[in-house]
Design an enzyme around this catalytic site. Structure first.
Site, mmCIF file in Angstrom:
data_model
loop_
_atom_site.group_PDB
_atom_site.id
_atom_site.type_symbol
_atom_site.label_atom_id
_atom_site.label_comp_id
_atom_site.label_asym_id
_atom_site.label_seq_id
_atom_site.Cartn_x
_atom_site.Cartn_y
_atom_site.Cartn_z
ATOM 1 N N PRO A 199 1.360 21.694 -2.021
ATOM 2 C CG PRO A 199 0.014 19.971 -2.837
ATOM 3 C CD PRO A 199 0.023 21.448 -2.592
ATOM 4 C CD GLU A 200 2.916 24.570 -5.128
ATOM 5 O OE1 GLU A 200 2.496 25.741 -5.199
ATOM 6 O OE2 GLU A 200 2.195 23.591 -4.838
ATOM 7 C CG ASP A 239 3.962 33.013 -6.567
ATOM 8 O OD1 ASP A 239 4.278 33.733 -7.542
ATOM 9 O OD2 ASP A 239 3.883 31.780 -6.652
ATOM 10 C CG ASN A 267 -0.388 28.226 -10.492
ATOM 11 O OD1 ASN A 267 -0.282 28.716 -9.380
ATOM 12 N ND2 ASN A 267 0.609 28.290 -11.355
ATOM 13 C CB SER A 325 -7.054 30.176 -11.981
ATOM 14 O OG SER A 325 -6.836 30.462 -13.344
ATOM 15 C CD GLN A 326 0.173 31.389 -12.723
ATOM 16 O OE1 GLN A 326 0.289 31.151 -13.926
ATOM 17 N NE2 GLN A 326 1.219 31.527 -11.934
ATOM 18 C CD GLU A 384 10.988 33.340 -11.997
ATOM 19 O OE1 GLU A 384 9.845 32.937 -11.774
ATOM 20 O OE2 GLU A 384 11.929 33.174 -11.196
#
Length: 592
Positions: A301-302, A336, A224, A234-235, A545
């Site tokens: 975690p992020e 997401d 990712n 992954s992405q 973004e």
């Protein structure tokens, strides 16, 4: 197979996939070299994240900031763990206590990256830059967007290959998306590469791709992002597309030869039993398709504090683990988050990502298979080329058999039954197609832009007209671009947000339908998007973004993190649109 048995089966697949490749310890918390100390570091940083939330409060809180912090020079990890305020679960630390701890034991996020001027950035513009942009205002702005590549280009600082960082070492310069994204990201990089090629920055584009190839060789797939906490997913797989774009622009055969073995490894990753789904159509034919599924059933975690707060709605550990699995899998999708993955939007706790066969993912993998076929033929690997020709044909039939809806003239995500066993063949049911409208329903039109000489386009002329008619009637196209969906859930991949990748994929597909009507429609969408980017930039001095497609010049909102600026894929898409369509001298670029 009951729920608990299915859960154990998934965990067994986790272990097989993880320990069957170099992903191994890293995906379970180990470091880039499988060093257990990095797992301990990540545990520490997640505790820091949790205590920082208690100390500083939720307003403007960025959980990712804390897991991106390296240990400070001279700081000892064990001493840091012992000194963490309120680590034993006592009263919340004060802001002063938490600030003092951070200053003593941790370095600022991003301090393990160094600025790296790209050697091929020509200012104010390279020779041959945007020859069809005649408007003075549009050209002046395009030069400023072009110059932003300098701000986004980084190199991993020396010494990062230790257990004191969550940042992963990379062999070359990286182009980061911007703002809080302080590392290389996978699918962002496709539009970064497209923009770099418009800017004639071929060397930098190649370095971006070489970094991604390095990740495949190191971990068995493209992560990712280049952080140890991203080794569980992954992405959207667009690496082969990046290689093809660079080859098309430069004729670089050395890159093709280097990339092909890695692309075969990446294809194996997506073809594993973990991601592969088999569906039988009503004619008795079986079809293999692919879904997103992260190798993770714990808080990301992020975003651990966010995930844990949402998981508090569940009483059992099994249900919490399932929720964490669905969240991480949605993050693998790049969307997401979105109502697209929810059983009952806008309720985030109803995420069901792994039981969905996504339209766009399968389009991307079809494209990968065609690219591998092409690269193998180029390099004389004729057997591999023939194999992937057949593989791609089978996927094309699968996409049209399982995902195409002739009534709506769209491709629709397919939902597997909630109580189905985790292996086996699923029977196709028309009611399992998700009839809600998302921009992803139109992504396969993009495949029209990529067909080998003499081969037919992915979507024929009659079908292209139907898809275009359906898009025009869908409600997705607004005054400033295409919305991700029609449902406003408060999630960022829903209405009214529009995203550069979605505009570009659909526009590029329309351009290559071959009709004047389709090209005119594509240019209309691109014009709306360029104008909103321009207006926002003139008002704020930054590229965002995402954007609100209902109001020209307004950045997008919602989601689990604050506005991000920079911004890699927005820059790349604007430059690509200006290259494709130009901007006449008398065409107004400000919002009408």
């Amino acid at each position: 197979m009951d729920v608990v048995a299915r859960r154990h089966h998934r965990l067994l697949l986790f272990a097989v996939l993880l320990y069957g490749s170099a992903t191994g310890a890293a995906a379970l918390g180990g470091g880039p070299g499988g060093d257990d100390d990095d797992g301990t570091l990540l545990d520490l940083l997640q505790r820091v994240q949790s205590e920082a939330l208690r100390a500083f409060g939720p307003r403007g809180f960025d959980p990712k900031l804390y897991v991106d912090m390296p240990l400070a020079a001279g700081a000892d990890q064990g001493a840091a763990a012992a000194a963490l305020p309120a680590a034993a679960g006592g009263p919340a630390p004060s802001r002063g206590e938490m600030g003092a701890f951070l200053a003593r034991y941790l370095a600022p996020a991003g301090s393990d990256l160094a600025a790296a001027d790209p050697p091929d950035l020509a200012l104010p513009e390279p020779r041959g830059f945007l020859p069809r942009v005649q408007s003075g205002a549009a050209r002046a702005w395009a030069r400023e967007v072009h110059a932003l590549w300098r701000n986004l280009t980084r190199r991993v600082a020396p010494g990062v290959a230790t257990a004191r960082h969550t940042l992963l070492p990379l062999p070359g310069r990286a182009v980061v998306p911007g703002s809080g994204y302080r590392e290389l990201y996978y699918w962002d990089s496709y539009w970064v590469v497209r923009g770099l090629l418009v800017s004639k920055m071929y060397e930098t584009a190649k370095e971006v791709v070489l970094n991604l190839l390095y990740l495949v060789e190191r971990y068995g797939f493209v992560l990712n992002g280049a952080r140890s906490y991203y080794t569980n997913r992954s992405q959207p797989p667009l690496l082969s597309s990046m290689v093809l774009e660079i080859y098309s622009a430069t004729g670089d055969m050395d890159l093709v030869k280097k990339a092909l073995p890695s692309l075969l490894k990446e294809h194996n990753f997506w073809m594993s039993d973990f991601h592969r789904v088999v569906v039988k159509d009503n004619h008795g034919q079986t079809h293999s398709l692919t879904r997103y599924e992260a190798m993770w059933n714990k808080p990301r975690p992020e975003s651990a504090t966010t995930d844990e707060q949402m998981a508090s709605n569940f009483s059992s550990e099994v249900d919490k683990e399932n929720f964490y699995h669905q969240v991480a899998s949605a993050a693998e999708s790049g969307w997401d988050f979105s109502s697209r993955w929810m059983r009952n939007p806008p309720n985030m706790t109803t995420l069901a990502t792994i039981v969905i066969i996504p339209v766009d993912l399968n389009a991307f993998i079809y494209k990968m298979e065609r690219d591998i076929e092409f690269f193998a033929e180029l390099t004389g690997e004729h057997t591999t080329s023939k194999e992937f020709s057949e593989t791609a044909k089978a996927r094309r039939i699968a996409i049209d058999s399982i995902l195409w809806n002739s009534e709506m003239e769209q491709w629709l995500d397919y939902w597997l039954p909630a109580d189905a066993q985790c292996q086996g063949v699923y029977q196709w049911n028309s009611k399992s197609q998700n009839r809600n409208i998302f921009a992803s329903n139109f992504i396969p039109i993009w495949l029209n832009a990529y067909h080998h000489s003499g081969s037919v386009k992915y979507v024929n002329e009659a079908k292209s007209k139907g898809v275009m008619r359906s898009l025009k009637a869908s409600g997705l196209l607004r005054s400033s671009g295409i919305a991700a969906s029609l449902l406003n859930t408060g999630q960022q991949w829903d209405f009214p947000n529009g995203w550069a990748p979605l505009q570009h994929l659909i526009v590029e597909g329309l351009v290559n339908c071959g009709s004047a009507e389709a090209r005119e429609f594509a240019e209309d969408i691109a014009t709306r998007w360029v104008r909103t980017n321009y207006a926002a930039y003139k008002a704020s001095g930054v590229m965002y973004e995402k954007y609100d497609v209902e109001v020209c010049g307004r950045s997008g909102g919602s989601g689990e993190y604050k506005h991000q600026t920079g911004f890699g894929w927005s820059n790349g898409v604007v430059l690509s649109f200006l290259e494709e369509f130009g901007w006449p001298r008398d065409k107004e670029i400000v919002c009408s």
